[in-house]
Design a protein around this motif. Sequence first.
Motif, PDB file in Angstrom:
ATOM      1  N   UNK A 110       0.802  -1.212   0.000  1.00 21.36           N
ATOM      2  CA  UNK A 110       0.000   0.000   0.000  1.00 21.36           C
ATOM      3  C   UNK A 110       0.845   1.276   0.000  1.00 21.36           C
ATOM      4  N   UNK A 111       1.943   1.267   0.693  1.00 22.60           N
ATOM      5  CA  UNK A 111       2.787   2.455   0.788  1.00 22.60           C
ATOM      6  C   UNK A 111       4.154   2.171   0.191  1.00 22.60           C
ATOM      7  N   UNK A 112       4.679   3.173  -0.502  1.00 24.53           N
ATOM      8  CA  UNK A 112       5.999   2.985  -1.085  1.00 24.53           C
ATOM      9  C   UNK A 112       6.958   4.086  -0.652  1.00 24.53           C
ATOM     10  N   UNK A 113       8.205   3.721  -0.481  1.00 19.23           N
ATOM     11  CA  UNK A 113       9.220   4.701  -0.113  1.00 19.23           C
ATOM     12  C   UNK A 113       9.914   5.147  -1.397  1.00 19.23           C
ATOM     13  N   UNK A 114       9.882   6.444  -1.653  1.00 20.71           N
ATOM     14  CA  UNK A 114      10.413   6.963  -2.901  1.00 20.71           C
ATOM     15  C   UNK A 114      11.483   8.016  -2.600  1.00 20.71           C
ATOM     16  N   UNK A 115      12.519   8.011  -3.397  1.00 19.34           N
ATOM     17  CA  UNK A 115      13.595   8.981  -3.255  1.00 19.34           C
ATOM     18  C   UNK A 115      13.097  10.363  -3.695  1.00 19.34           C
ATOM     19  N   UNK A 116      13.056  11.290  -2.750  1.00 24.11           N
ATOM     20  CA  UNK A 116      12.496  12.609  -3.040  1.00 24.11           C
ATOM     21  C   UNK A 116      13.322  13.365  -4.072  1.00 24.11           C
ATOM     22  N   UNK A 188      -3.124  11.218   3.710  1.00 24.85           N
ATOM     23  CA  UNK A 188      -2.200  10.680   2.727  1.00 24.85           C
ATOM     24  C   UNK A 188      -0.960  10.081   3.375  1.00 24.85           C
ATOM     25  N   UNK A 189      -0.913  10.118   4.682  1.00 23.38           N
ATOM     26  CA  UNK A 189       0.249   9.584   5.365  1.00 23.38           C
ATOM     27  C   UNK A 189      -0.124   8.297   6.088  1.00 23.38           C
ATOM     28  N   UNK A 192       1.835   4.887  12.019  1.00 29.14           N
ATOM     29  CA  UNK A 192       2.798   3.943  12.558  1.00 29.14           C
ATOM     30  C   UNK A 192       2.160   3.153  13.690  1.00 29.14           C
TER      31      UNK A 192
ATOM     32  N   UNK B  99       8.257   8.661  10.928  1.00 30.93           N
ATOM     33  CA  UNK B  99       7.920   9.525   9.795  1.00 30.93           C
ATOM     34  C   UNK B  99       7.455  10.865  10.331  1.00 30.93           C
ATOM     35  N   UNK B 101       5.416  14.664   9.064  1.00 28.51           N
ATOM     36  CA  UNK B 101       4.738  15.400   8.013  1.00 28.51           C
ATOM     37  C   UNK B 101       5.283  16.812   7.889  1.00 28.51           C
ATOM     38  N   UNK B 109      14.608  14.851   4.819  1.00 26.90           N
ATOM     39  CA  UNK B 109      13.581  14.578   3.826  1.00 26.90           C
ATOM     40  C   UNK B 109      14.015  13.776   2.621  1.00 26.90           C
ATOM     41  N   UNK B 110      15.010  12.932   2.774  1.00 25.96           N
ATOM     42  CA  UNK B 110      15.510  12.272   1.595  1.00 25.96           C
ATOM     43  C   UNK B 110      14.521  11.260   1.023  1.00 25.96           C
ATOM     44  N   UNK B 111      13.812  10.559   1.882  1.00 27.51           N
ATOM     45  CA  UNK B 111      12.878   9.526   1.434  1.00 27.51           C
ATOM     46  C   UNK B 111      11.473   9.889   1.856  1.00 27.51           C
ATOM     47  N   UNK B 112      10.539   9.632   0.946  1.00 29.60           N
ATOM     48  CA  UNK B 112       9.157   9.933   1.292  1.00 29.60           C
ATOM     49  C   UNK B 112       8.280   8.699   1.127  1.00 29.60           C
ATOM     50  N   UNK B 113       7.283   8.594   2.003  1.00 31.37           N
ATOM     51  CA  UNK B 113       6.341   7.486   1.897  1.00 31.37           C
ATOM     52  C   UNK B 113       5.123   7.973   1.132  1.00 31.37           C
ATOM     53  N   UNK B 114       4.823   7.286   0.038  1.00 30.51           N
ATOM     54  CA  UNK B 114       3.740   7.736  -0.832  1.00 30.51           C
ATOM     55  C   UNK B 114       2.713   6.615  -0.984  1.00 30.51           C
ATOM     56  N   UNK B 115       1.458   7.005  -1.013  1.00 31.47           N
ATOM     57  CA  UNK B 115       0.360   6.065  -1.190  1.00 31.47           C
ATOM     58  C   UNK B 115       0.375   5.536  -2.627  1.00 31.47           C
ATOM     59  N   UNK B 141       3.104  14.574  -3.108  1.00 31.30           N
ATOM     60  CA  UNK B 141       4.415  14.399  -2.521  1.00 31.30           C
ATOM     61  C   UNK B 141       4.594  15.236  -1.267  1.00 31.30           C
ATOM     62  N   UNK B 143       2.304  16.297   0.663  1.00 30.60           N
ATOM     63  CA  UNK B 143       1.451  15.818   1.743  1.00 30.60           C
ATOM     64  C   UNK B 143       1.989  14.530   2.365  1.00 30.60           C
ATOM     65  N   UNK B 144       2.844  13.857   1.635  1.00 26.16           N
ATOM     66  CA  UNK B 144       3.386  12.592   2.132  1.00 26.16           C
ATOM     67  C   UNK B 144       4.341  12.802   3.293  1.00 26.16           C
ATOM     68  N   UNK B 145       4.622  11.728   4.014  1.00 27.34           N
ATOM     69  CA  UNK B 145       5.549  11.823   5.141  1.00 27.34           C
ATOM     70  C   UNK B 145       6.958  11.561   4.667  1.00 27.34           C
ATOM     71  N   UNK B 190      15.929   2.837   0.084  1.00 24.54           N
ATOM     72  CA  UNK B 190      16.715   3.194   1.269  1.00 24.54           C
ATOM     73  C   UNK B 190      17.154   1.934   1.988  1.00 24.54           C
TER      74      UNK B 190
END
Lengths: 448, 448
Positions: A110-116, A188-189, A192, B99, B101, B109-115, B141, B143-145, B190
């Motif tokens: 459901x959630x993915x970690x993406x390089x900002x 959207x977050x 935990x 995480x 917000x 803020x290098x990595x973000x969790x996205x739906x 993005x 709004x993501x954590x 990551x």
Amino acid sequence: IRCYTKNHGSHYRNDYRDRGIKTSISDAEDSDHTKTLMQICADRYYIASGQLNIDSFQRGTSCGYGPMGLELRKNILEQWWKSVIGSRAEVFGISTLHTSKGSNTNIDGHWRVVDAGNMSQLLTQKDLSKDQLIQKLQTLFEKGSSVRTSLLQGALEQYVPSLELVNRKLPFGLAEKGLCFQPSNGSDCPEEVTLASLVWFCSPRTSSQWLDYWARHRLLWWKKFALGPSDFSCIDVVGEELREGATRGVKIVYSFPWGQEPLETLWSRGNADLLQTHKGSRSKLQCRDGRKSVVPHIVSVTGNVDRGVLAYLHNSLQQMKNADSKQRLHQRKVLKLHPILAPVKVALDMGRGPTQELRQVCEGLLKELLEGGISAWPGYFETMPTSMEQLNRKYDEMGVMFTVVISDSTLESGLLQVRSRDTTIKETMHISEVQNFVSRYITAAENI
Amino acid sequence: IRCYTKNHGSHYRNDYRDRGIKTSISDAEDSDHTKTLMQICADRYYIASGQLNIDSFQRGTSCGYGPMGLELRKNILEQWWKSVIGSRAEVFGISTLHTSKGSNTNIDGHWRVVDAGNMSQLLTQKDLSKDQLIQKLQTLFEKGSSVRTSLLQGALEQYVPSLELVNRKLPFGLAEKGLCFQPSNGSDCPEEVTLASLVWFCSPRTSSQWLDYWARHRLLWWKKFALGPSDFSCIDVVGEELREGATRGVKIVYSFPWGQEPLETLWSRGNADLLQTHKGSRSKLQCRDGRKSVVPHIVSVTGNVDRGVLAYLHNSLQQMKNADSKQRLHQRKVLKLHPILAPVKVALDMGRGPTQELRQVCEGLLKELLEGGISAWPGYFETMPTSMEQLNRKYDEMGVMFTVVISDSTLESGLLQVRSRDTTIKETMHISEVQNFVSRYITAAENI
């Protein structure tokens, strides 16, 4: 000075047995109880400052914890672990990663970690067409990790290598505790949550009995540390709530004023998840059940430790009317957390006497207690004059088991005063006896 | 049967003191040592199956752990925590979220969790122009954590509410342990790492002394549990490596065959981070330093516990040439982990005798040990006939402190055999003495 203690209605009893069926509690009292609890959590270092949020508190998701809340959650987790790992030789602990690069998107994606950095670089690239952009974003996304939403998948993956541990003999279990990310309502977050999980592999013909076994095991465990055990109960999952593939479900719930919330959920799940994870290779999965070979069924047990923290806090807050020495009425608020769970066993404070010397004695005793594994609170940091009544109020709200006051006479004779949270009785003892006294008290509470 | 033991070069000594300076170790031996270690980690339940990766192993990032590795990491973390929290009354534990917000994108803020659902919905929306798509993605993005990369920021945020705990008096510290996400070389995912952190707030004039204090404190701690303490050392950070804003840095490093890797890093960071987090409001931040009011400086201490696991494993693997009873030469491989850190203190096995009865005795003793807080291994699950030599080899590689064999004679007289990993000596004792014997041994090792 001894205060007389009057119970607040018949809501609470002054011990660790059941406080009976709640019949006389009005909504207003419930709401007051919750409000008081939240204030205590904020004031007494349970919840991290600025993170007190009634909604997430009620939903049972994690928040920042202060020193007290951290210790309470740690104690609950430790006891959970001990009761599940220590109760049967066939349970092994594992630790899997929080993120996975796999393609199990259906189960855990459901959630993915993406390089900002990569992402914003793509979005500002002028020369890409929309289709190119979409394609690149999809690639970026597919390469990203997904964060876990439960601990089930990790245990399923470790099933095959674990067979060696048990000589391919059923039943056995894999336990894990840790952070998971769960969807939140309308945000959207992810939220935990600290979960504790047992995945129990057993023969198909016994899975229903094992579900009953573990449900009873877990309910008794939750009740063991409760001030009011009757607020913890067990309900069968019926109808639509029953998950796909699960034949039965049981929830251990706590009765909050706003409704029953699950602390621990048990499912009898068959073997579909296991077969899917290992791509249907039955031969690899087979175990011995007596003389037969079977692909095991799974009973999963998942506890929400953050909600457990809240439930025990709510369950242990006791409000009583007290009269002080001048016959003024006070409301006494005490967090009567079970001695095993109480975050601080002993608070150390200074009475009258030479500050420097008393402080040294406090520091020595604190160190001794900490080294003996007894969590102690340096109340002597507070050097402003505080009345004993204020001090007791504070420690009662913190749920501190014993308050030790070191004063002039300690320097002379080694004697000090120890006040008990549960009885409010003060005892005089020698400084060398404190550690043993507290240890014995906690051990006794463990064996009740 | 007693084996004679010959040291492998002068590389290792048979005790917990220093093994001296490595002068005679060739590259081939180093490489062999590492290979052997990795094989043991995979075979003996330290690293989760399928997750053994020499690169990440060397980089010191987290991986899935098996039952042994999980317990080793837990023991290291517990000792770290005990030594930092327990050593001074002014250190408090906290637990912050993984995480956030917030908009602290520069720091964390290098990595973000996205739906993933929202994202793929956007990407498949036909009627959006490229600009509209970009704008929507940016909103999603923002709004993501973001996931944390260190534990510093959490402690900085909890600084102000913590002032009450210490009566605004310096120095004091906030400690936290937990999962962080770190950038990985050349990957879009990551890497997970378990960090243990102390953020120490002190007066500006003493920050350099405190850096020295904690560097020494931490180095001694790492050496305390080492078989070869000289592989652990302390180096000053100089030149370009010095972080922006940091005036001094110290690293506790372990000498792996492939180079020195930091286990713990200490920075003297001034107060810039603190001011930035609290938007420069000096008055809110001020503490008492004697009679003056100051904005404290920060000394940060960050341990990488996953790399610590690797370092202790590497450090404790001892290879020796043995001759068996028939004068055949064997290579004896032993994981001589410190008794406090060893994941399993006692393994229980069955010798000759009636299986059912022996198993019952094993189960009883296992339960007793677990309840006494001594981790025990159910070796009796393995019912295939195994020679004692095979068994000893296995447990030596697992780093099991004591192997207990329950046999016929135990049923008659209550006597059993206990073999020590470190001496290979077998002792006969009564079953009722085992728990006490092991407890005393561990306590003694703790106090050396």
